[in-house]
Scaffold this motif. Structure first.
Motif, PDB file in Angstrom:
ATOM      1  N   MET A 192       0.750  -1.302   0.071  1.00  0.00           N
ATOM      2  CA  MET A 192       0.084  -0.064  -0.080  1.00  0.00           C
ATOM      3  C   MET A 192       0.807   1.255  -0.054  1.00  0.00           C
ATOM      4  SD  MET A 192      -2.760   1.403   2.536  1.00  0.00           S
ATOM      5  CE  MET A 192      -1.423   1.632   3.915  1.00  0.00           C
ATOM      6  N   GLN A 193       0.730   2.145  -0.665  1.00  0.00           N
ATOM      7  CA  GLN A 193       1.346   3.450  -0.850  1.00  0.00           C
ATOM      8  C   GLN A 193       0.696   4.552  -0.172  1.00  0.00           C
ATOM      9  OE1 GLN A 193       4.306   4.621  -1.914  1.00  0.00           O
ATOM     10  NE2 GLN A 193       4.798   2.451  -2.471  1.00  0.00           N
ATOM     11  N   THR A 194       1.426   5.274   0.936  1.00  0.00           N
ATOM     12  CA  THR A 194       1.016   6.377   1.673  1.00  0.00           C
ATOM     13  C   THR A 194       1.538   7.584   1.407  1.00  0.00           C
ATOM     14  OG1 THR A 194       0.564   4.619   3.546  1.00  0.00           O
ATOM     15  CG2 THR A 194       0.810   6.734   4.303  1.00  0.00           C
ATOM     16  N   LEU A 195       0.862   8.573   1.319  1.00  0.00           N
ATOM     17  CA  LEU A 195       1.255   9.976   0.879  1.00  0.00           C
ATOM     18  C   LEU A 195       1.349  10.778   2.255  1.00  0.00           C
ATOM     19  CD1 LEU A 195       2.421  11.935  -1.258  1.00  0.00           C
ATOM     20  CD2 LEU A 195      -0.143  12.350  -1.507  1.00  0.00           C
ATOM     21  N   ILE A 196       2.555  10.973   2.785  1.00  0.00           N
ATOM     22  CA  ILE A 196       2.159  11.924   3.766  1.00  0.00           C
ATOM     23  C   ILE A 196       2.382  13.497   3.716  1.00  0.00           C
ATOM     24  CG2 ILE A 196       3.213  12.157   6.306  1.00  0.00           C
ATOM     25  CD1 ILE A 196       4.782   9.525   5.368  1.00  0.00           C
ATOM     26  N   ILE A 197       1.462  14.168   3.811  1.00  0.00           N
ATOM     27  CA  ILE A 197       1.300  15.351   3.496  1.00  0.00           C
ATOM     28  C   ILE A 197       1.547  16.367   4.693  1.00  0.00           C
ATOM     29  CG2 ILE A 197       0.177  17.487   2.591  1.00  0.00           C
ATOM     30  CD1 ILE A 197      -1.380  15.399   0.661  1.00  0.00           C
ATOM     31  N   VAL A 198       2.735  16.910   4.905  1.00  0.00           N
ATOM     32  CA  VAL A 198       3.164  17.529   5.824  1.00  0.00           C
ATOM     33  C   VAL A 198       3.122  19.200   6.006  1.00  0.00           C
ATOM     34  CG1 VAL A 198       5.119  17.736   7.584  1.00  0.00           C
ATOM     35  CG2 VAL A 198       5.048  15.872   6.023  1.00  0.00           C
ATOM     36  N   ALA A 199       2.170  19.663   6.777  1.00  0.00           N
ATOM     37  CA  ALA A 199       2.108  20.908   6.708  1.00  0.00           C
ATOM     38  C   ALA A 199       2.685  21.669   7.951  1.00  0.00           C
ATOM     39  CB  ALA A 199       0.629  21.409   6.840  1.00  0.00           C
ATOM     40  N   HIS A 200       3.714  22.267   7.872  1.00  0.00           N
ATOM     41  CA  HIS A 200       4.628  22.991   8.922  1.00  0.00           C
ATOM     42  C   HIS A 200       5.110  24.224   8.604  1.00  0.00           C
ATOM     43  CE1 HIS A 200       6.878  23.544  12.460  1.00  0.00           C
ATOM     44  NE2 HIS A 200       6.321  22.393  13.200  1.00  0.00           N
ATOM     45  N   ALA A 240       9.126   7.884   8.719  1.00  0.00           N
ATOM     46  CA  ALA A 240       8.753   7.677   7.580  1.00  0.00           C
ATOM     47  C   ALA A 240       9.412   7.193   6.347  1.00  0.00           C
ATOM     48  CB  ALA A 240       7.903   9.160   7.208  1.00  0.00           C
ATOM     49  N   ASN A 241      10.807   7.043   6.819  1.00  0.00           N
ATOM     50  CA  ASN A 241      11.699   6.385   5.801  1.00  0.00           C
ATOM     51  C   ASN A 241      11.284   5.180   5.332  1.00  0.00           C
ATOM     52  OD1 ASN A 241      13.654   6.248   3.899  1.00  0.00           O
ATOM     53  ND2 ASN A 241      15.356   6.468   5.394  1.00  0.00           N
ATOM     54  N   LEU A 242      10.100   4.866   4.725  1.00  0.00           N
ATOM     55  CA  LEU A 242       9.648   3.344   4.318  1.00  0.00           C
ATOM     56  C   LEU A 242       9.403   3.386   2.889  1.00  0.00           C
ATOM     57  CD1 LEU A 242       7.086   3.195   7.112  1.00  0.00           C
ATOM     58  CD2 LEU A 242       9.249   2.261   7.344  1.00  0.00           C
ATOM     59  N   ALA A 243       9.734   2.024   2.257  1.00  0.00           N
ATOM     60  CA  ALA A 243       9.592   1.845   0.764  1.00  0.00           C
ATOM     61  C   ALA A 243       8.167   2.172   0.458  1.00  0.00           C
ATOM     62  CB  ALA A 243       9.759   0.385   0.618  1.00  0.00           C
ATOM     63  N   ASP A 244       7.112   2.021   1.302  1.00  0.00           N
ATOM     64  CA  ASP A 244       5.761   2.353   0.779  1.00  0.00           C
ATOM     65  C   ASP A 244       5.130   3.640   1.449  1.00  0.00           C
ATOM     66  OD1 ASP A 244       5.949   1.167   3.267  1.00  0.00           O
ATOM     67  OD2 ASP A 244       4.797  -0.472   3.088  1.00  0.00           O
TER      68      ASP A 244
END
Lengths: 224, 224
Positions: free
Chosen positions: B1-9, B25-29
């Protein structure tokens, strides 16, 4: 009471709803202030300090205000100003929110799933934190579909929301009408003056009758 | 499963919490994607389309995300893309929210008056509207005050939140550990390899014992 209306709308000039409300906000004790970046902290904070009632007015975009209001909050409401100094404590915070969706969609099980009161919690939490008194939000649904009479009623409700104590009693709303009528009468052309005067007298008589009735009811209660 | 982490800071580089999470969050997926204006609509929308799980990760500013996330929402989630085409329907939406306030402050009667679940309603309503499956939010309170062991536990929980089915069963979490251990064992220097292998075998044995125990319990229930 001085009311500061902070308007957050990316296309203010094109919004017929906002232009309509702007007419209504043309009052001696209300200031119409559309947000425009960049913000000057000192100016924005001074404006807030001089107001007794603060209104955030915006269309609901993704269940919240347009980004410019959040941007303004993040910049203007500094920890020093808003939290440590509690500079706004004792003032009032009201929300005027417009949506293209009908009112009945905002409930569990309906299209939007949550009430507007629930969706506006972040603003309520902010009011709580800053010591602002939270007013019941003022929602305008599907302005475009309203009849002219509904819009006129909306304008009156809006003006009362801006300036009357909240929640306003029936008497306060009635007095507000009488004052408005007096102002209109003074400015009216001669041929309308008499009609307006008669209307004003009728309102005053109604109010007296109502007060008398209320007094009678109280007496009856005491006698029981 | 591909996860997109949108970081707002707004000050991502200076945030020790975000830098810590970034390691996790340094993961392949998983893809780490800090928001930076201006946005290119096509790029942002393509990123969303290629993800199966979307995470909005941010510190809580005035009971909501920093303005840049709202700005991104207002621009990228166009009516055409998000509503008419329902482009994101069937994906998942998770929130990773950090606060400087302790968890117990978020309840009625306490300092913040509302739960985080209540304050995040606008995002939940958005998920509902877009056909996104809403995941239980992942909250991190007072990261700075956490012990090293608490932070290590947090990192594991965070990684599982990013990649495991939600809510994850005990078995899924256990398998996740075994996989991680296998990966570590492969990369470990020779003298650590044996220890890690033993640990892995122990975990596997535990899992077998547990499965056996569960089977026994089921048998007993059937016999009743």
């Amino acid at each position: 009471m001085q009311t500061l209306i902070i308007v957050a709308h990316p296309q203010l000039a094109e919004s017929s709803t906002q232009q309509f409300l702007r007419q209504g906000a043309n009052l001696a004790d209300a200031t119409w202030r559309p947000l425009q970046a960049p913000f000057t902290l000192a100016t924005e904070q001074a404006k807030l300090l001089s107001a007794e009632r603060i209104i955030w007015q915006f269309p609901l975009y993704w269940y919240s205000a347009p980004a410019i209001l959040k941007s303004w909050q993040d910049q203007v409401l500094t920890s020093e100003f808003a939290l440590r100094q509690q500079s706004l404590a004792g003032k009032e915070l009201g929300i005027v929110v417009t949506t293209d969706t009908k009112a009945s969609a905002y409930q569990s099980g309906a299209a939007e799933q949550f009430t507007l009161a629930e969706l506006l919690r972040p603003y309520q939490a902010l009011a709580n934190k800053l010591g602002l008194r939270w007013l019941p939000p003022f929602a305008i649904h599907q302005f475009k579909y309203q009849t002219e009479i509904q819009q006129q009623q909306l304008l009156i409700d809006y003006q009362q929301y801006l300036t009357l104590p909240q929640p306003a009693t029936f008497e306060q709303r009635q007095q507000w009408f009488e004052q408005r009528l007096q102002q209109m009468t003074t400015r009216a052309p001669a041929m309308q003056k008499e009609t307006l005067q008669l209307l004003g007298e009728q309102l005053a008589t109604n109010r007296d009758n109502l007060a008398e009735l209320r007094w009678t009811v109280e007496q009856m209660r005491e006698d029981e």
